[in-house]
Design a protein around this motif. Structure first.
Motif, short mmCIF file in Angstrom:
data_model
loop_
_atom_site.label_atom_id
_atom_site.label_comp_id
_atom_site.label_asym_id
_atom_site.label_seq_id
_atom_site.Cartn_x
_atom_site.Cartn_y
_atom_site.Cartn_z
N LYS A 31 0.83 -1.21 0.00
CA LYS A 31 0.00 0.00 0.00
C LYS A 31 0.87 1.26 0.00
O LYS A 31 0.57 2.23 -0.73
CB LYS A 31 -0.92 -0.01 1.21
CG LYS A 31 -1.76 1.26 1.40
CD LYS A 31 -2.69 1.53 0.22
CE LYS A 31 -3.85 0.57 0.21
NZ LYS A 31 -4.84 0.94 -0.84
N ASP A 34 2.05 1.77 -3.42
CA ASP A 34 0.96 2.17 -4.32
C ASP A 34 0.58 3.64 -4.17
O ASP A 34 0.22 4.30 -5.16
CB ASP A 34 -0.27 1.30 -4.08
CG ASP A 34 -0.10 -0.13 -4.58
OD1 ASP A 34 0.85 -0.39 -5.34
OD2 ASP A 34 -0.92 -0.99 -4.19
N VAL A 35 0.67 4.16 -2.93
CA VAL A 35 0.26 5.56 -2.72
C VAL A 35 1.44 6.52 -2.90
O VAL A 35 1.27 7.73 -2.71
CB VAL A 35 -0.41 5.76 -1.35
CG1 VAL A 35 -1.65 4.90 -1.22
CG2 VAL A 35 0.57 5.50 -0.20
N ARG A 316 -6.17 1.92 5.25
CA ARG A 316 -7.07 3.04 4.95
C ARG A 316 -6.52 4.34 5.52
O ARG A 316 -6.58 5.39 4.88
CB ARG A 316 -8.47 2.76 5.50
CG ARG A 316 -9.19 1.62 4.78
CD ARG A 316 -10.67 1.58 5.16
NE ARG A 316 -10.86 1.26 6.57
CZ ARG A 316 -10.96 0.02 7.05
NH1 ARG A 316 -10.86 -1.02 6.23
NH2 ARG A 316 -11.14 -0.19 8.34
N GLU A 319 -3.64 5.57 3.30
CA GLU A 319 -4.12 6.12 2.04
C GLU A 319 -4.76 7.50 2.25
O GLU A 319 -4.50 8.44 1.49
CB GLU A 319 -5.12 5.16 1.41
CG GLU A 319 -5.53 5.53 0.00
CD GLU A 319 -6.28 4.41 -0.70
OE1 GLU A 319 -6.35 4.45 -1.94
OE2 GLU A 319 -6.80 3.51 -0.01
N ASP A 323 -3.02 11.00 0.75
CA ASP A 323 -3.86 11.76 -0.17
C ASP A 323 -4.12 13.17 0.36
O ASP A 323 -4.03 14.15 -0.38
CB ASP A 323 -5.18 11.02 -0.39
CG ASP A 323 -6.09 11.74 -1.37
OD1 ASP A 323 -5.68 11.89 -2.54
OD2 ASP A 323 -7.19 12.18 -0.98
#
Length: 330
Positions: A31, A34-35, A316, A319, A323
């Motif tokens: 993760k 990915d971010v 979560r 992410e 963001d």
């Protein structure tokens, strides 16, 4: 733009297994990649039921196989627990397996009582005294910049990025003298943060590895859809902190809603103190808190900490955090 990374303790939750802990860490690293996080670090701890990162280089091989691009490394290797030669071999091997992706963060505090010292066959107080010398020797084993009577294979010539870790002025001074990037452990020891960063930047001496100071600071960060949900999410780690500071460490406990309201004053004060390097709440609230922390420290990079009982909740949270904070500038 401020970069973001992840520090993982490989937490073992109550009722969980080591296998689940390692799987969760690999999923978190995926993760993070990915971010767009810069690096994923694993911390070395020993003889603790709730932390599975003791064999740090082995865990990093597991993480490396699960990911493709993100830098992976130690946050950190406690060098007094080892010999420089052993660490040169281990991280030289990691560099050969995952070329151009390996960081080696080094810490001085062994964090070990008499029983663990005997298990490690080390006089850790003495080993800590030789820490600066051991860092120089380790660097020479990797770079060959000093002639040594023995060659580390794997090791010599490895493209490993060396970091100095610290929570006091000592690490800042040594990082500055050796021209190394510096990571400050504000997530559990925020007292000397501002002074240490000032000393590091003031005294920094350029090296072949680094031309100018580079600072990373650790924060505990928990993001969720509501402030209440984020505070509940954070309560598992808060319980672990309280248990550790009261001499009762264990596995990562399940979250408790409104946990801090029931704490005795000393425990509440301890968590409040750690809160100066924390961000807990909705994505917007986390962004504001992280932004204020970046403005305070002028950190080039923030490494995000924060164990959660539910591994998916940490995915979560990460992410949401990245963001929300994507456009924070130093």
């Amino acid at each position: 733009m401020t970069k973001f990374s992840v520090l993982d303790l490989v937490p073992v939750r109550e009722g969980g297994t080591l296998h689940e802990a390692f799987a969760a860490s690999a999923a978190l690293a995926v993760k993070a990649e990915d971010v767009g996080c810069e690096r994923f670090w694993v911390a070395e701890h020993h003889a603790m039921d709730g932390i599975a990162g003791g064999a740090t280089s082995v865990v990093l091989a597991h993480i490396g196989n699960a990911t493709r691009r993100i830098r992976i490394g130690s946050g950190g290797i406690m060098l007094p627990n080892h010999t420089p030669f052993q660490i040169a071999e281990q991280f030289g091997t990691l560099d050969a397996l995952f070329p151009g992706r390996i960081d080696l963060g080094l810490g001085r505090a062994p964090g070990a009582g008499p029983e663990l010292q005997r298990a490690l066959r080390k006089n850790l107080n003495q080993a800590s005294e030789f820490f600066p010398q051991d860092v120089v020797e380790l660097r020479a084993l990797l770079t060959g910049d000093v002639d040594l009577p023995v060659t580390a294979t794997p090791g010599l010539g490895a493209n490993v990025e060396l970091w100095m870790l610290g929570s006091s002025l000592f690490g800042a001074q040594l990082a500055a003298k050796l021209g190394m990037p510096y990571a400050f452990a504000a997530h559990f020891a925020p007292d000397h943060l501002d002074a240490a960063l000032a000393v590091y930047r003031r005294d920094f001496q350029p090296s072949s590895a680094l031309e100018k100071p580079y600072v990373m600071v650790a924060m505990n960060v928990f993001a969720a859809d509501t402030d209440e949900a984020a505070e509940t999410l954070a309560s598992s780690q808060q319980q672990s902190f309280v248990a550790l500071r009261t001499g009762k460490p264990g596995k990562l406990p399940a979250p408790i809603a409104d946990y801090t309201a029931s704490l005795p004053a000393p425990a509440g004060a301890m968590l409040d103190h750690l809160g100066q390097a924390a961000a807990v709440g909705t994505p917007q609230k986390v962004r504001d808190q992280v932004d204020a922390f970046v403005q305070r420290t002028a950190a080039d990079e923030i490494i995000l900490c924060g164990s959660t009982f539910d591994p998916d909740a940490r995915l979560r949270s990460l992410e949401m955090t990245v963001d929300a904070c994507a456009k924070i500038a130093v």
